[in-house]
Write a protein that holds these residues in place. Sequence first.
Motif, PDB file in Angstrom:
ATOM      1  N   UNK A  56       0.819  -1.215   0.000  1.00  0.00           N
ATOM      2  CA  UNK A  56       0.000   0.000   0.000  1.00  0.00           C
ATOM      3  C   UNK A  56       0.854   1.268   0.000  1.00  0.00           C
ATOM      4  N   UNK A  57       1.915   1.267   0.757  1.00  0.00           N
ATOM      5  CA  UNK A  57       2.771   2.465   0.816  1.00  0.00           C
ATOM      6  C   UNK A  57       3.471   2.684  -0.519  1.00  0.00           C
ATOM      7  N   UNK A  58       3.921   1.639  -1.150  1.00  0.00           N
ATOM      8  CA  UNK A  58       4.567   1.812  -2.455  1.00  0.00           C
ATOM      9  C   UNK A  58       3.560   2.259  -3.511  1.00  0.00           C
ATOM     10  N   UNK A  59       2.335   1.768  -3.457  1.00  0.00           N
ATOM     11  CA  UNK A  59       1.297   2.260  -4.388  1.00  0.00           C
ATOM     12  C   UNK A  59       1.084   3.756  -4.170  1.00  0.00           C
ATOM     13  N   UNK A  60       1.033   4.151  -2.908  1.00  0.00           N
ATOM     14  CA  UNK A  60       0.876   5.565  -2.552  1.00  0.00           C
ATOM     15  C   UNK A  60       2.028   6.402  -3.120  1.00  0.00           C
ATOM     16  N   UNK A  61       3.261   5.979  -2.870  1.00  0.00           N
ATOM     17  CA  UNK A  61       4.442   6.716  -3.340  1.00  0.00           C
ATOM     18  C   UNK A  61       4.475   6.776  -4.864  1.00  0.00           C
ATOM     19  N   UNK A  62       4.248   5.641  -5.505  1.00  0.00           N
ATOM     20  CA  UNK A  62       4.285   5.611  -6.976  1.00  0.00           C
ATOM     21  C   UNK A  62       3.196   6.493  -7.581  1.00  0.00           C
ATOM     22  N   UNK A  63       2.042   6.518  -6.964  1.00  0.00           N
ATOM     23  CA  UNK A  63       0.960   7.367  -7.471  1.00  0.00           C
ATOM     24  C   UNK A  63       1.321   8.847  -7.348  1.00  0.00           C
ATOM     25  N   UNK A  64       1.914   9.233  -6.234  1.00  0.00           N
ATOM     26  CA  UNK A  64       2.335  10.632  -6.065  1.00  0.00           C
ATOM     27  C   UNK A  64       3.372  10.997  -7.123  1.00  0.00           C
ATOM     28  N   UNK A  65       4.365  10.160  -7.305  1.00  0.00           N
ATOM     29  CA  UNK A  65       5.393  10.438  -8.319  1.00  0.00           C
ATOM     30  C   UNK A  65       4.759  10.518  -9.705  1.00  0.00           C
ATOM     31  N   UNK A  66       3.807   9.644  -9.980  1.00  0.00           N
ATOM     32  CA  UNK A  66       3.122   9.660 -11.273  1.00  0.00           C
ATOM     33  C   UNK A  66       2.322  10.968 -11.441  1.00  0.00           C
ATOM     34  N   UNK A  67       1.560  11.347 -10.429  1.00  0.00           N
ATOM     35  CA  UNK A  67       0.762  12.578 -10.490  1.00  0.00           C
ATOM     36  C   UNK A  67       1.635  13.807 -10.724  1.00  0.00           C
ATOM     37  N   UNK A  68       2.782  13.826 -10.083  1.00  0.00           N
ATOM     38  CA  UNK A  68       3.670  14.989 -10.192  1.00  0.00           C
ATOM     39  C   UNK A  68       4.545  14.939 -11.444  1.00  0.00           C
ATOM     40  N   UNK A  69       4.572  13.788 -12.117  1.00  0.00           N
ATOM     41  CA  UNK A  69       5.363  13.654 -13.337  1.00  0.00           C
ATOM     42  C   UNK A  69       6.831  13.380 -13.086  1.00  0.00           C
ATOM     43  N   UNK A  70       7.166  12.866 -11.894  1.00  0.00           N
ATOM     44  CA  UNK A  70       8.550  12.578 -11.544  1.00  0.00           C
ATOM     45  C   UNK A  70       8.918  11.154 -11.948  1.00  0.00           C
ATOM     46  N   UNK A  71      10.193  10.921 -12.168  1.00  0.00           N
ATOM     47  CA  UNK A  71      10.697   9.563 -12.352  1.00  0.00           C
ATOM     48  C   UNK A  71      10.480   8.861 -11.013  1.00  0.00           C
ATOM     49  N   UNK A  72       9.810   7.712 -11.009  1.00  0.00           N
ATOM     50  CA  UNK A  72       9.393   7.105  -9.740  1.00  0.00           C
ATOM     51  C   UNK A  72      10.523   6.527  -8.904  1.00  0.00           C
ATOM     52  N   UNK A  73      10.311   6.584  -7.605  1.00  0.00           N
ATOM     53  CA  UNK A  73      11.206   5.950  -6.644  1.00  0.00           C
ATOM     54  C   UNK A  73      10.863   4.470  -6.580  1.00  0.00           C
ATOM     55  N   UNK A  74      11.867   3.657  -6.359  1.00  0.00           N
ATOM     56  CA  UNK A  74      11.649   2.211  -6.217  1.00  0.00           C
ATOM     57  C   UNK A  74      11.480   1.866  -4.740  1.00  0.00           C
ATOM     58  N   UNK A  75      11.110   0.631  -4.479  1.00  0.00           N
ATOM     59  CA  UNK A  75      11.004   0.164  -3.099  1.00  0.00           C
ATOM     60  C   UNK A  75      12.362   0.278  -2.403  1.00  0.00           C
ATOM     61  N   UNK A  76      13.423   0.034  -3.142  1.00  0.00           N
ATOM     62  CA  UNK A  76      14.772   0.165  -2.581  1.00  0.00           C
ATOM     63  C   UNK A  76      15.031   1.599  -2.104  1.00  0.00           C
ATOM     64  N   UNK A  77      14.517   2.598  -2.848  1.00  0.00           N
ATOM     65  CA  UNK A  77      14.687   3.993  -2.464  1.00  0.00           C
ATOM     66  C   UNK A  77      13.857   4.346  -1.233  1.00  0.00           C
ATOM     67  N   UNK A  78      12.659   3.809  -1.159  1.00  0.00           N
ATOM     68  CA  UNK A  78      11.697   4.204  -0.122  1.00  0.00           C
ATOM     69  C   UNK A  78      11.893   3.443   1.188  1.00  0.00           C
ATOM     70  N   UNK A  79      12.370   2.214   1.122  1.00  0.00           N
ATOM     71  CA  UNK A  79      12.480   1.359   2.317  1.00  0.00           C
ATOM     72  C   UNK A  79      13.241   2.010   3.477  1.00  0.00           C
ATOM     73  N   UNK A  80      14.385   2.654   3.252  1.00  0.00           N
ATOM     74  CA  UNK A  80      15.084   3.270   4.395  1.00  0.00           C
ATOM     75  C   UNK A  80      14.271   4.387   5.065  1.00  0.00           C
ATOM     76  N   UNK A  81      13.490   5.111   4.275  1.00  0.00           N
ATOM     77  CA  UNK A  81      12.632   6.158   4.839  1.00  0.00           C
ATOM     78  C   UNK A  81      11.502   5.518   5.650  1.00  0.00           C
TER      79      UNK A  81
END
Length: 144
Positions: A56-81
Amino acid sequence: IQFSEFTPLLQPLAVANAEHRERMLKTISSCQLLKDGLQTFQHFDSGSGYLAWPTEIMRFVLEIFHQEGYVPASQEHVAPFFKKFAQGKTKLNTSECLCLIDAVCRAILHCGPGHSDRSDGLGTPGTLGTLGTVSTTCSDGQVP
């Protein structure tokens, strides 16, 4: 959060998002990122007030990146946060998810091309205050 600890991990993502840097800065400073994040959280929340890691958190993050038009973060990028905010939990509440997306984007700006050690209008360079106490007051004085 010390952004510099994420620089090696996020450097390639920051380079990939270099063309979006000014827009990302504006989106954060105007609180549009938090406003969009809240709407996205509400869309993905099943009514519990929490999103679970990782799906669910990765869907949330990917959707935000998609909405903003950014190159998406991967789970590897988000996991430490996630680990910083979750502190042993398996899910995050609304404010924690908003802080997470804000921290990821600020860390990308911190390590990306064009960053300097001067303040960039987002607070003290390289920090986000103490964990869980991110200011949510926008440049227009409003709270999202």
